[in-house]
Scaffold this active site. Sequence first.
Site, PDB file in Angstrom:
ATOM      1  N   TYR A  47      11.702  36.491  98.888  1.00 42.92           N
ATOM      2  CA  TYR A  47      12.639  37.610  98.962  1.00 42.92           C
ATOM      3  C   TYR A  47      12.246  38.511 100.121  1.00 42.92           C
ATOM      4  O   TYR A  47      11.092  38.943 100.199  1.00 42.92           O
ATOM      5  CB  TYR A  47      12.552  38.488  97.720  1.00 42.92           C
ATOM      6  CG  TYR A  47      12.874  37.863  96.402  1.00 42.92           C
ATOM      7  CD1 TYR A  47      14.051  38.189  95.740  1.00 42.92           C
ATOM      8  CD2 TYR A  47      11.984  36.994  95.781  1.00 42.92           C
ATOM      9  CE1 TYR A  47      14.331  37.655  94.490  1.00 42.92           C
ATOM     10  CE2 TYR A  47      12.261  36.453  94.547  1.00 42.92           C
ATOM     11  CZ  TYR A  47      13.435  36.782  93.904  1.00 42.92           C
ATOM     12  OH  TYR A  47      13.697  36.263  92.677  1.00 42.92           O
TER      13      TYR A  47
ATOM     14  N   HIS B  56      19.342  41.756  88.762  1.00 44.34           N
ATOM     15  CA  HIS B  56      18.643  42.973  89.179  1.00 44.34           C
ATOM     16  C   HIS B  56      19.289  43.602  90.406  1.00 44.34           C
ATOM     17  O   HIS B  56      19.838  42.898  91.251  1.00 44.34           O
ATOM     18  CB  HIS B  56      17.187  42.650  89.543  1.00 44.34           C
ATOM     19  CG  HIS B  56      16.440  41.961  88.455  1.00 44.34           C
ATOM     20  ND1 HIS B  56      15.547  40.950  88.711  1.00 44.34           N
ATOM     21  CD2 HIS B  56      16.433  42.129  87.107  1.00 44.34           C
ATOM     22  CE1 HIS B  56      15.022  40.524  87.570  1.00 44.34           C
ATOM     23  NE2 HIS B  56      15.548  41.220  86.588  1.00 44.34           N
TER      24      HIS B  56
END
Length: 183
Positions: A132, A62
């Site tokens: 993240y 991604h």
Amino acid sequence: MKIVATPIQGVYLVETTPFQDERGSFYRAFCDRELDSLLQGETICQVNVSRTEAVGAIRGLHFQYPPHAEMKLIRCLKGRVWDVAVDLRQDSSTFLKCYQAELSADNAYMMVIPQGCAHGFQVLEAGSELLYLHTAYYEPKSEGGIRYSDPKLNISWPLKVTDVSTRDSSHPLLSEDFRGVVL
């Protein structure tokens, strides 16, 4: 925190040594002062956590296109994963090259992935959790992806692939005319 350069410009592995005693362990997961040279004025604006149960599962690859391109700082909080960064930056000397490293709760490493690079991982231990830190907000219209099995990337996933989402398995293969992401 020890910042270790990788063969891909802007991709770093941050080694953190936890303090351990009879009670357990402690480490600094993020410090903008220590990571200032990597952040280069960017600020963390979004924090996400993922949990993946199946060993062999893959998430990714991604990235976000400009103007919502993002830097990601990724740590494994529980379990172990094989983390991958792919350079998609147009005119980069490492265009379409990959950097791969094991992130685990035990080694406390963090991978820093700059704008213009895709990210994915394979789960090596059941129930692995990733943290993240993002320098841009998620913007669905800017979302990009590359198929984890693209032969042009030749990523060496350490385990047999057991689970991939429909979305991730539907990402396109890189076309012959793909020239990269312009930042």
